[in-house]
Write an enzyme that holds these catalytic residues in place. Structure first.
Site, PDB file in Angstrom:
ATOM      1  N   HIS A  20      -3.243   2.230 -16.428  1.00 42.75           N
ATOM      2  CA  HIS A  20      -1.852   2.659 -16.263  1.00 42.75           C
ATOM      3  C   HIS A  20      -1.012   2.400 -17.506  1.00 42.75           C
ATOM      4  CE1 HIS A  20      -2.588   3.292 -11.928  1.00 42.75           C
ATOM      5  NE2 HIS A  20      -1.631   4.175 -12.081  1.00 42.75           N
ATOM      6  N   ARG A  32       6.099   9.189  -9.242  1.00 39.43           N
ATOM      7  CA  ARG A  32       5.491   7.897  -8.907  1.00 39.43           C
ATOM      8  C   ARG A  32       6.598   6.932  -8.458  1.00 39.43           C
ATOM      9  NH1 ARG A  32       3.623   9.160 -14.232  1.00 39.43           N
ATOM     10  NH2 ARG A  32       1.472   9.915 -14.283  1.00 39.43           N
ATOM     11  N   ARG A  75       5.243  10.728  -4.322  1.00 42.41           N
ATOM     12  CA  ARG A  75       4.134   9.939  -3.783  1.00 42.41           C
ATOM     13  C   ARG A  75       4.683   8.641  -3.195  1.00 42.41           C
ATOM     14  NH1 ARG A  75      -0.466   8.462  -7.959  1.00 42.41           N
ATOM     15  NH2 ARG A  75       1.117   6.978  -8.681  1.00 42.41           N
ATOM     16  N   GLU A  78      -8.556  11.280  -4.126  1.00 42.82           N
ATOM     17  CA  GLU A  78      -8.981  10.352  -5.176  1.00 42.82           C
ATOM     18  C   GLU A  78     -10.081   9.405  -4.700  1.00 42.82           C
ATOM     19  OE1 GLU A  78      -5.459   8.195  -6.359  1.00 42.82           O
ATOM     20  OE2 GLU A  78      -4.698   8.161  -4.313  1.00 42.82           O
ATOM     21  N   ASN A  96      -7.928  10.600 -12.169  1.00 39.86           N
ATOM     22  CA  ASN A  96      -8.142   9.273 -12.753  1.00 39.86           C
ATOM     23  C   ASN A  96      -8.937   8.378 -11.806  1.00 39.86           C
ATOM     24  OD1 ASN A  96      -6.390  10.386 -14.618  1.00 39.86           O
ATOM     25  ND2 ASN A  96      -4.628   9.248 -13.876  1.00 39.86           N
ATOM     26  N   ASP A  97      -8.417   8.206 -10.593  1.00 37.76           N
ATOM     27  CA  ASP A  97      -9.111   7.355  -9.633  1.00 37.76           C
ATOM     28  C   ASP A  97     -10.376   8.019  -9.100  1.00 37.76           C
ATOM     29  OD1 ASP A  97      -7.910   4.835  -9.448  1.00 37.76           O
ATOM     30  OD2 ASP A  97      -6.226   5.634  -8.322  1.00 37.76           O
ATOM     31  N   ARG A 131     -11.613   1.487 -14.682  1.00 34.52           N
ATOM     32  CA  ARG A 131     -11.034   2.165 -15.840  1.00 34.52           C
ATOM     33  C   ARG A 131     -10.177   1.255 -16.702  1.00 34.52           C
ATOM     34  NH1 ARG A 131      -5.859   4.769 -14.043  1.00 34.52           N
ATOM     35  NH2 ARG A 131      -5.635   4.465 -11.808  1.00 34.52           N
ATOM     36  N   CYS A 156      -3.132  16.527 -10.403  1.00 34.13           N
ATOM     37  CA  CYS A 156      -2.043  15.754 -11.005  1.00 34.13           C
ATOM     38  C   CYS A 156      -2.566  14.607 -11.869  1.00 34.13           C
ATOM     39  CB  CYS A 156      -1.104  15.205  -9.938  1.00 34.13           C
ATOM     40  SG  CYS A 156      -1.896  14.044  -8.802  1.00 34.13           S
TER      41      CYS A 156
END
Length: 752
Positions: free
Chosen positions: A361, A468, A504, A603, A626-627, A637, A674
């Protein structure tokens, strides 16, 4: 054995002069194993040989002079095989190389162990004896364990030595390698931020002003003594006299020759105050650790506690004197959102984080802020670089320390080239988002960190594809109230009128922690995060949904997105709570309030196989690449040790994304992307070929992605896709995409 191992590694880590550290190392190993000789050879990849760097038992004149080729002798054999070699009669082995300069004719038994860091052989550690014998399992295990622990210490030893040999204000030109976290190049002065003062973060360093360092130490001691006096007074009515005596002991330790005077001597010998304190405290604490008496062993804890208090006061004094430069390169062990909030945006040039990887992040935040970032710069002695001039190359993952004028000039040229290319992208940002063949794409922005910057100009976007909500929670010292959330969400919804804004729900846990709601887990990414946390705390979830609904009044552009869904029951419970929140707000305001569209993040791999059932329950889904990549590949990650395994271009990830796109198309279930892959030129080409038409990304990438999509024919991409999906590695995938870009003259400025 364990205490011996720990002490040997600590001694090497503490000594800033590499040759001294290695000399102490071989002597310590020789004594611990009661052998006759111990030596260490370090790899020189330019010269392709191992150089004898230290030995206790071989000819001292050979140190720094004798080199063994990578393919020569037993030393080269250990390096080639990357495993221990244990021989009873080394001189009879065909790989034995006679080297008269080292005077090892009388040694027969040989045990060599490679020192390996991140798959790279850094050197070879050996022990030898005159008697013909195989070293036993305990001796071999000791050497293997020690080599493994030494690897990370030695990996950056030369950089550590360069820092310690320099003055307090200047360091030698150096180069650190990390992972490219966010693209771009920046130049500025290092500003160190750390969550806590810790001796482990202190790399010993010399000073050319002992009087100044001594004054710092005396001031820290004075403050520490005053703290002890206050603590003693506060506890006087609660503790018996023998327990209160510990504060008197601390006073005496600071004054006595055992600590205070020795620290003064270390400063007089040229060490800075922090380094002198660290060296003395760790030396005495280790002595107590090795004692048999349990009472005396506990005194090691007292020594460390005392040293920690003095260190805190030393560092607090330094921090008060540090003025924030106008060109901040933020350097931290692990960059967080709260750290970013401490730096005015106009001063923040780049980020360097010791931990984290390309899709941590911290890197995502850097891309959101459109600033370069380098991640996973392991073993960087943080406090050495405070105030130093740096160049951060987010393309290559390089950090240049105190670069010379010629290098600075070249990087300024590259910065100007970047600016010219970005200007070219912006020239077309107002044009439609469609391919050459007329296929339309919706390009939306990810938002949440720097709202003012991210939503400043949404005219040429199709809305907010991911807001977010966790970052406003992270920035506070408590949970925001419903009124505070309503005001914030209203501002976001108003920034994009008549366009969807996908919010989200709170997604904390993993590598996103709330400072006032601590979660400690062994496997945080597999633990209590996202929807799992908020469903367990419906009071948090309901307040957030109510705030979103209130903010949406008369705007009707709110979409709600649920993170970390792994089970359909979580969807059902979330929808029940959303329905409850709608009823409550409708009842309070005496108006009919329709439920906004609700979507689910894809995800967690389990939900990929429940898409038909999911399509019956919610209105849309959004793929968080990403996840999803992290969970499909079982790679953390944020962990630089396995960062090379994390790649969204992995064939398994691409095939999963293709399957999702085809299934969603058959179900007529709206699907978007996204995650960071949507902002990657190579990624967005492949996603477009798979059938994805909705992309959300950081605002800084939108103009480039629009420019790219306007220059492609989907028929060409559809020919490329089968070749890519048949690839056996991410490297081959990128090679195929790069060739595609190079064949199209209008796209050859982009890289896959």
């Amino acid at each position: 054995m364990l205490s011996q191992l720990r002490r040997i590694v600590q001694d090497v880590a503490q000594e800033p002069v590499l040759n001294n550290a290695l000399a102490g190392l071989v002597t310590s190993i020789k004594q611990a194993l009661e052998t006759e000789c111990c030596s260490v050879y370090l790899a020189d990849y330019e010269q392709q040989h191992f150089m004898l760097m230290a030995s206790d038992g071989l000819n001292p004149d050979a140190i720094g002079q004798v080199a063994i080729g990578f393919s020569e002798g037993l030393i080269g054999w250990v390096g080639q095989r990357e495993e221990p070699i244990n021989l009873a009669k080394a001189q009879l082995h065909p790989r034995f190389k006679v080297t008269p300069e080292v005077s090892e004719d009388h040694f027969s038994a040989f045990l060599g162990c490679p020192i390996i860091h991140h798959r790279k052989v850094l050197g070879v550690l050996t022990i030898q004896q005159a008697v013909d014998r195989i070293f036993n399992e305990d001796e071999e295990s000791f050497l293997v364990t020690l080599a493994a622990q030494l690897a990370s210490v030695l990996a950056n030893a030369e950089m550590r030595q360069a820092a310690s040999e320099s003055s307090a204000t200047q360091i030698q030109t150096g180069h650190l390698k990390g992972l490219p976290g966010a693209p771009g190049i920046a130049m500025g002065h290092a500003h160190i931020l750390e969550p806590a003062n810790d001796f482990n973060a202190i790399s010993v360093k010399r000073s050319d002003n002992p009087d100044k360092e001594l004054a710092h130490f005396y001031r820290a001691v004075k403050i520490t003594k005053a703290e002890f006096n206050r603590l003693a007074e506060r506890m006087a009515g609660h503790l018996p006299p023998d327990a209160l005596a510990i504060f008197d002991v601390y006073h005496q330790l600071l004054d006595a020759a055992s600590l205070g005077t020795e620290i003064e001597q270390q400063i007089a010998d040229g060490w800075c105050a922090k380094s002198a304190l660290k060296r003395v405290v760790e030396k005495f604490a280790r002595k107590f650790d090795d004692m048999d008496d349990s009472y005396l062993r506990e005194r090691g804890t007292d020594i460390r506690d005392l040293g920690q208090r003095v260190l805190n006061n030393l560092l607090d004094t330094e921090k008060r004197k540090i003025k924030l430069p106008d060109d901040v390169i933020l350097v931290a062990d692990n960059v967080t959102a709260t750290m970013l909030a401490e730096i005015p945006r106009e001063k923040l040039m780049a980020i360097v984080s010791l931990k984290g990887s390309v899709n941590s992040h911290a890197a995502i935040m850097a891309r959101a802020l459109d600033i370069p970032a380098v991640m996973g710069v392991d073993e960087l002695p943080l406090r050495q670089w405070q105030g130093q001039y740096l160049i951060v190359d987010g393309y290559q993952g390089n950090v240049l320390l105190s670069p010379v004028a010629a290098i600075c000039a070249e990087y300024r040229r590259l910065i100007n080239e970047d600016a010219a290319i970005n200007a070219r992208y912006l020239e077309e940002v107002h044009l439609p988002s469609q391919s050459l063949c007329g296929v339309k794409f919706d390009l939306m922005v990810n938002s949440g960190l720097a709202v003012e910057l991210e939503t400043a100009d949404l005219e040429h976007t199709d809305g907010v594809g991911l807001y977010r909500t966790e970052f406003p929670f992270i920035m506070r010292s408590r949970f925001p109230t419903e009124q505070e959330q309503t005001a914030l969400y209203r501002k976001i919804l108003e920034s994009s009128p008549n366009k969807p804004v996908i919010m989200r729900t709170l997604d904390v846990g993993g590598d996103k922690a709330l400072p006032y709601f601590n979660i400690e887990e062994e496997n945080p990414f597999l633990g209590w995060r996202g929807i799992r946390l908020t469903l367990d705390h419906p009071e948090i979830f309901l307040v957030q949904i109510r705030a979103m609904l209130r903010a949406n009044l008369a705007l009707d552009n709110l979409h709600i997105l649920l993170p970390m869904i792994s089970d359909l029951a979580e969807v059902d419970e979330s929808l029940r709570l959303i329905k409850q929140a709608c009823f409550e707000v409708s009842d309070e305001l005496s108006i009919a309030l329709p439920r906004p569209k609700v979507g689910v993040m894809i995800e967690v791999p389990s939900i990929m196989y429940q898409l038909p059932e999911l399509a019956q329950k919610v209105d849309f889904c959004s793929v968080g690449t990403n996840d999803l990549t992290q969970y499909l590949l079982a790679v953390d990650r944020n962990n630089p040790r396995v960062a090379g395994l994390y790649d969204a271009m992995h064939p398994a990830v691409l095939r999963a994304l293709y399957t999702l796109a085809q299934q969603a198309k058959g179900l007529q279930f709206p699907i978007s992307v996204c995650g960071e892959l949507a902002a990657d030129p190579a990624g967005v080409l492949l996603l477009a070929a798979m059938g994805y038409r909705y992309f959300s990304m950081n605002s800084s990438n939108l103009a480039k992605i629009k420019w790219l999509l306007r220059r492609i024919e989907l028929s060409e991409l559809e020919l490329l896709l089968p070749e890519v999906l048949a690839c056996s590695s991410a490297k081959l995938v990128r090679l195929h995409v790069q060739r595609f870009l190079e064949q199209k003259q209008s796209l050859n400025q982009l890289r896959a």
